[in-house]
Structure formats: structure tokens, C-alpha cells
Design a protein around this motif. Structure first.
Motif, PDB file in Angstrom:
ATOM      1  N   LEU A   1       0.816  -1.221   0.000  1.00 33.57           N
ATOM      2  CA  LEU A   1       0.000   0.000   0.000  1.00 33.57           C
ATOM      3  C   LEU A   1       0.846   1.266   0.000  1.00 33.57           C
ATOM      4  O   LEU A   1       0.352   2.347  -0.295  1.00 33.57           O
ATOM      5  N   LEU A   2       2.138   1.131   0.313  1.00 29.77           N
ATOM      6  CA  LEU A   2       3.033   2.287   0.399  1.00 29.77           C
ATOM      7  C   LEU A   2       3.521   2.766  -0.969  1.00 29.77           C
ATOM      8  O   LEU A   2       4.107   3.842  -1.070  1.00 29.77           O
ATOM      9  N   SER A   3       3.301   1.963  -2.005  1.00 33.44           N
ATOM     10  CA  SER A   3       3.866   2.295  -3.310  1.00 33.44           C
ATOM     11  C   SER A   3       2.880   2.024  -4.438  1.00 33.44           C
ATOM     12  O   SER A   3       2.022   1.145  -4.331  1.00 33.44           O
TER      13      SER A   3
ATOM     14  N   LEU B   1      -1.744   3.181   4.788  1.00 33.80           N
ATOM     15  CA  LEU B   1      -2.779   4.014   4.179  1.00 33.80           C
ATOM     16  C   LEU B   1      -2.650   5.467   4.624  1.00 33.80           C
ATOM     17  O   LEU B   1      -2.744   6.401   3.813  1.00 33.80           O
ATOM     18  N   LEU B   2      -2.419   5.656   5.908  1.00 33.34           N
ATOM     19  CA  LEU B   2      -2.296   7.003   6.450  1.00 33.34           C
ATOM     20  C   LEU B   2      -1.085   7.727   5.862  1.00 33.34           C
ATOM     21  O   LEU B   2      -1.148   8.910   5.519  1.00 33.34           O
TER      22      LEU B   2
ATOM     23  N   ALA C   1      -7.223   7.227   6.699  1.00 35.68           N
ATOM     24  CA  ALA C   1      -7.545   5.810   6.752  1.00 35.68           C
ATOM     25  C   ALA C   1      -8.664   5.609   7.757  1.00 35.68           C
ATOM     26  O   ALA C   1      -8.747   6.312   8.768  1.00 35.68           O
ATOM     27  N   VAL C   2      -9.525   4.646   7.465  1.00 40.09           N
ATOM     28  CA  VAL C   2     -10.585   4.238   8.399  1.00 40.09           C
ATOM     29  C   VAL C   2     -10.456   2.731   8.553  1.00 40.09           C
ATOM     30  O   VAL C   2     -10.642   1.984   7.587  1.00 40.09           O
TER      31      VAL C   2
ATOM     32  N   VAL D   1       6.741   1.938  11.835  1.00 34.11           N
ATOM     33  CA  VAL D   1       7.867   1.934  10.901  1.00 34.11           C
ATOM     34  C   VAL D   1       7.375   2.131   9.470  1.00 34.11           C
ATOM     35  O   VAL D   1       7.935   2.934   8.702  1.00 34.11           O
ATOM     36  N   MET D   2       6.310   1.420   9.081  1.00 33.08           N
ATOM     37  CA  MET D   2       5.799   1.578   7.715  1.00 33.08           C
ATOM     38  C   MET D   2       5.317   3.003   7.477  1.00 33.08           C
ATOM     39  O   MET D   2       5.592   3.596   6.426  1.00 33.08           O
ATOM     40  N   ALA D   3       4.601   3.546   8.452  1.00 31.79           N
ATOM     41  CA  ALA D   3       4.104   4.920   8.295  1.00 31.79           C
ATOM     42  C   ALA D   3       5.251   5.914   8.179  1.00 31.79           C
ATOM     43  O   ALA D   3       5.203   6.854   7.375  1.00 31.79           O
TER      44      ALA D   3
END
Length: 422
Positions: A33-35, A103-104, A110-111, A173-175
């Protein structure tokens, strides 16, 4: 509803291939979802939880293809249609909450429904929320959903977690990979699955250091690109099958296993009287001499003794010489397998987060019921070492975390079969 029939029939010998890690793969999948570019995962485990995460990603508009008999996942999030993770999917598995951070970070909103999963105690999202709020997110809980926004984008920050939560570490970390500036996450979890996630994110262009230590530093970048990544070996499946020859006798080689993944666990087995040796192909396990000895266990975050091997270790201790004390410090309500083991002749007393196990000469087969993922496999192990037949019901839990368990145990001589429900 399916059940599994196990008949104790002596020593086990041969090889068992160990799959890619469930907990790692469930963390790696939301990283797509990050890319906008494709992310491909190899060595993926073939489990119902992976199907659940696939359904969740697809509900957001991601493309997910299962290739090579499910061992390769090809994903793309170039054209997402939603930033809402619906309750009907999220309730099935707590790892679904790992879409929140990505997502954020990418969309600024994001919800996400509060998660579900095994019934082994409360698993609140407060540590996730605190970390994301430290990065500038505005998060509100309404009607069972976390509504998160970052109107000006996430911003790097120094944040220390109150507890070294694996899921919260992964989400933060992902965010932080797409946040503006530098994020320093203190008291971070150190599990191999987090190291594997960082390895994948780095292949995607993230700038991260310190993984595997209590302090992780993330320098935010403008965008991440596609990558191909091999999922790390499942240390919980590895540890589970290490216990099979420990309980039944014989010698089994676990293909793909590595000592660095299970050092604290292997150390306990050594004290109990189980020999573990690293080979070119994996780990070879055999009991040293006859009956194992009782050892005490305290579950702790990595590199301590894994909570996900506590139930299986209890099964071993049921036939050990002496009395052992198992203390569960990670999750509450994680001794629900104890009454089922008692039905098989085990002597176990549970007081709060502590279980005292007095070993018996031999367990006896009985009808038992699985209450969660790790409990179900602990009952299979107990059945392998018991006299007579053991029937384990509600084994749908098992499909969430162990691929081809019947086939793998049959391959080393176990008498085990899956009985289809009506």
C-alpha cells in the motif's frame, strides 16, 4: 466442521520443510500500500490468514495474484479505490490493523475497524495510535472504527513505546517511511519478522537503520518503489516441529530452519534434554536420553521465549520428569489449552498467568477441542505422544498458521488424518 485424528505410534524420523513465516508475510503484504509499483513476495505460506489479508487488500482496490501454488504473491496498489478496512474482514484477523500506517502515510487518511483474531486476551490498538499520533496523525475512535487523518502529511518524531509491541512497531515503521523528516522509534520490538519487514522496505527505497535493536531510525522519503522479497522462515512453525521428536523420540531435520531464529527456545530444549544441531539444510532435533526433564518458562518479547510456543512447550512438559512452571507475560487468557491437556491425563494447575505442570509417564488419547491457533497444534503434539487415539475438533484455527500439517507429520511417520465434517 473438520477434526484431526491422531494415534500415538512411536518415534518420528525424517525431514519436515518449514514454510515462510505467517507473521512476517502478513506484515509484508500491507507494505504494498506504500507504493504505486508492484511488490512480489516469494516463499509465502499457504494459509487462511494469507487469504484473509488478500481479501482485505483487494477490498481496498489492490491487485493480488497468487502464483506458483500460492508460494508467490504478486501485488500492486497503483489504483486503490478505498482507504476503509471494513469490520467484516478485519474481525477475522488482528494483523488486518497493519493497513492503518501505510494508508495514512500514502493517502493522509484511513478508516480501519478494530481487529479480531484468536480469543487470547485483549489486544488494544492504543500503542499503534500513540505512535501514529506522535507522527502528527489525528485519530478518533467512532462506532468501532479508527478514523485517522494527517492533513499536512506525517512528520518525523522521536517516540518511545510503553511496551515493545510487534504490531505497533511494524505499523509505525511503515508509516514513518513516507513521513517528512526523521523518526526515532525507541523501545521497538526486535522480532525477526520486523527485521524482515525492514529488509523489504529497504529494497523498496526506504532509509531505515537499527532494526533488531530497541531503537529504529527511519529517514522519510518522498516515495517507495517496487521490489521482490523472500519471506523469512517461520520460527514458530520451526519451533513447533522441533517439539515433535522431543515428545515422541526419533530424529527429525527441519529444512530451512536456522538457530538464530529460535535461540532462546533451543536453549530451553537443551536443558530439558533435547539435542538441536544446525545442518547445511536446517536444524536436526533428537531427544538425548529417554524422558525429558522439566524446565521453567517465562514468555517474553524477542529474543526471549516466544509466547507463540508456550502452548506447545506445555505439551512437552506434560510428559517431562519433574514439575515445571510456565509464566505467560505477553497475552492474558493464553492457557485455554490446559483443560484440554488435562482431559488427556496431564496434571496442570493454572493460577492467573502461571501454570504449574507436573509431568506424567504417559498421556492418554481423548476427544479434545482447539481454542486457538497454537493450542490446536499443542493438542496434536500431545496426541502424537499419547496412548491411543486423540480427536481434535475445531481445527479451523490450525489452518490460519500451519500449512499441510497432516502431510508434514505423516512424512516423518506420524499416524494422523484429517476428518472432514458433515
Amino acid at each position: 466442521m473438520d477434526s484431526i485424528l491422531v494415534t500415538g505410534n512411536g518415534p518420528l524420523n525424517g525431514q519436515i520443510p518449514i514454510a515462510g513465516a505467517k507473521n512476517a508475510c502478513l506484515t509484508l503484504m500491507p507494505a504494498t500500500l506504500l507504493s504505486e509499483e508492484p511488490l512480489t513476495l516469494t516463499n509465502a505460506p499457504r494459509l487462511s490468514d494469507i487469504k484473509t489479508m488478500t481479501a482485505l487488500l483487494q477490498s481496498l482496490g489492490a491487485e493480488v495474484s497468487s502464483l506458483q501454488d500460492g508460494q508467490v504473491l504478486a501485488m500492486s496498489s497503483h489504483d486503490l479505490t478505498s482507504q476503509t478496512a471494513d469490520y467484516e474482514i478485519v474481525r477475522k484477523m488482528r494483523a488486518s490493523n497493519l493497513v492503518l500506517g501505510p494508508l495514512l502515510a500514502r493517502f493522509g487518511e484511513a478508516v480501519v475497524s478494530l481487529p479480531g483474531g484468536c480469543a487470547i486476551g485483549a489486544r488494544p490498538m492504543d500503542l499503534h495510535v500513540e505512535g501514529l499520533e506522535a507522527l502528527g496523525a489525528e485519530i478518533e475512535l467512532r462506532d468501532g472504527y479508527l478514523h485517522a487523518k494527517a492533513p499536512g502529511g506525517l512528520k518525523g518524531a522521536v517516540h518511545e513505546m510503553r511496551f515493545a509491541s510487534v504490531g505497533a512497531t511494524e505499523n509505525i515503521v511503515m508509516a514513518a517511511t513516507l513521513a517528512k523528516g526523521t523518526t526515532v522509534l525507541k523501545n521497538a520490538a526486535r522480532e525477526p519478522e520486523i527485521v524482515d519487514l525492514v529488509d523489504c522496505l529497504r529494497k523498496m527505497g526506504a532509509q531505515i537503520s537499527g532494526e533488531g535493536t530497541p531503537t529504529i531510525e527511519i529517514q522519510g522519503v518522498d516515495r517507495l518503489h517496487g521490489a521482490t522479497h523472500q519471506v523469512v522462515t517461520d520460527r514458530i512453525e520451526l519451533g513447533t516441529y522441533m517439539l515433535a521428536p522431543a515428545m515422541c523420540g526419533g530424529e527429525v531435520e527441519l529444512l530451512g530452519g536456522r538457530m538464530k531464529l529460535v535461540e532462546s527456545f533451543a536453549a530451553k530444549l537443551d536443558v530439558a534434554g533435547v539435542h538441536v544441531e544446525e545442518t547445511e539444510k536446517g536444524l536436526k532435533v533428537a531427544r538425548k536420553n529417554g524422558r525429558v526433564s522439566a524446565v521453567d518458562v517465562v514468555t517474553e518479547p524477542f529474543p526471549g521465549f516466544p509466547t507463540d510456543l508456550q502452548a506447545q512447550m506445555m505439551a512437552l512438559m506434560c510428559t517431562a520428569e519433574g514439575t515445571s512452571v510456565l509464566e505467560e507475560r505477553i497475552f492474558e487468557n493464553r492457557f485455554m489449552h490446559a483443560p484440554e491437556l488435562v482431559r488427556m491425563g496431564a496434571e496442570i494447575e493454572v493460577h492467573g498467568g502461571t501454570a504449574t505442570v507436573t509431568g506424567v509417564d504417559r498421556l492418554k488419547g481423548a476427544p479434545v477441542m482447539a481454542t486457538d491457533l497454537r493450542a490446536s497444534v499443542s493438542l496434536i503434539l500431545a496426541g502424537l505422544a499419547a496412548e491411543g487415539e486423540t480427536t481434535i475438533s475445531r481445527v479451523y484455527h490450525l489452518d490460519r498458521g500451519y500449512e499441510h500439517v497432516v502431510r508434514k507429520l505423516e512424512g516423518v511417520g506420524a499416524k494422523i488424518e484429517r476428518i472432514k465434517g458433515q
